[in-house]
Design an enzyme around this catalytic site. Sequence first.
Site, PDB file in Angstrom:
ATOM      1  CB  SER A 143      -4.242  -4.412  -2.608  1.00 37.77           C
ATOM      2  OG  SER A 143      -5.396  -4.315  -3.426  1.00 37.77           O
ATOM      3  CG  ASP A 242      -4.475   2.448  -7.016  1.00 35.64           C
ATOM      4  OD1 ASP A 242      -5.437   1.959  -7.654  1.00 35.64           O
ATOM      5  OD2 ASP A 242      -4.087   1.993  -5.920  1.00 35.64           O
ATOM      6  CG  HIS A 272      -3.911  -1.417  -7.269  1.00 28.27           C
ATOM      7  ND1 HIS A 272      -4.384  -0.848  -6.125  1.00 28.27           N
ATOM      8  CD2 HIS A 272      -4.029  -2.761  -7.094  1.00 28.27           C
ATOM      9  CE1 HIS A 272      -4.771  -1.785  -5.281  1.00 28.27           C
ATOM     10  NE2 HIS A 272      -4.572  -2.957  -5.849  1.00 28.27           N
TER      11      HIS A 272
END
Length: 301
Positions: A143, A242, A272
Amino acid sequence: MSILSTPILADALARFFSAAVNPAPKPGVRFPEIPGRTTLTDIPTRHGDVAATVYHPPSGEAKPAVYVNVHGGGFVVGHRAQDDPWCRYLAANANVVVVNVDYLLAPRHRFPTPVEQIYDVLSWVSALERDWDGSRLCLGGQSAGGSLCAAASRLALENGGPPIALQVLHYPPLDLVTATKDKHSPLGAKAVMKPWMGEVFDTAYIPERARRSDRLASPAWGANADGIEGIAPALIVTAEYDRLRDEAWRYAQKLDAVGSLAEYHEVPDVDHGYNIMSDNVDVTRKVYEHISGHVRRATGS
C-alpha cells in the site's frame, strides 16, 4: 472536491483514524510456526532516526542479502509491527536479512519527508560495514509502503545509487492526482478503499493538490514515468478488486517499456489489504512464496 479535502478537517480525521484503527494482521495470516530471530536498531536519516526491527535468516550465512520492508497505512497510520508475519516469512524463505522500518507519518510529517527517510534508510543499509551484503539489496512495501518504495527507487536512479536488485510494490497507490472516487473497483461501494478514505489520506499527506503530480508522489500519472531507463527491476503485485489496481498496471507498462518489469502479478478474487485484513492464509501464503522466489532470484540467495 468535497469538504474532506479541507486540510484542517482531513488532518483531524487522519489523526482520529490513526488512533482508532488497529493495523495488526488477522490471526489466520500471522504464521506462528515461523518464530524468527530479531534485533532492534535505529537508522539515521535527515529527518531523525527511524526505528527498525531486523529479521535474521535461519541459514547463518556470513553475509546474507538484505531486504528493506516499508509498511502501509495510507501515509497516516500504521507501524512496522503490522508487517511482522511477512518479514518473518521472507527472512525464513528467501534467506535474506529483512530490515523492517518505521517512518514519520502525516499529517504531522508530510510529503516528501517519508520518501526521503526511506531513501536514507537504503543508503545506510547498503553501506559496506553492515552485517549483511548491502550490494544485494531489495526493498518492498504494501500500500503506501509500496508508493514510498517506488519513490525511493526513483531517487536511487537519479542519485546514482544505491543499486537495488528488486523493488516489490504490493498494491501500491501510484496516482494521487486522480481522486479515489474516480478509481474503479468491480466491488463498487463494497471495495475496501472508500472514496472518503483516499480523500482524507491524500489531503493529509499532500494538502496542495498541484503537488500531488510530483514524480515521487504519483509515478503512474501522466508522463512521470517517462525517462526511467535503468530504474530497479520491479515486481508489482495487485489485487483484482482493488481500486488501486489500474494505476499499478499503468506503471507496470512504463517499467516494461524500459526493461525494468520483473513481473506484474494480479491476485484474483481479493481486495486491498487482503493479506492483513482477512484470514485467507492460503492465498496469502501463495503470494508470499511467489514474492520470496523473486527475492531469492534477484539476490542469488
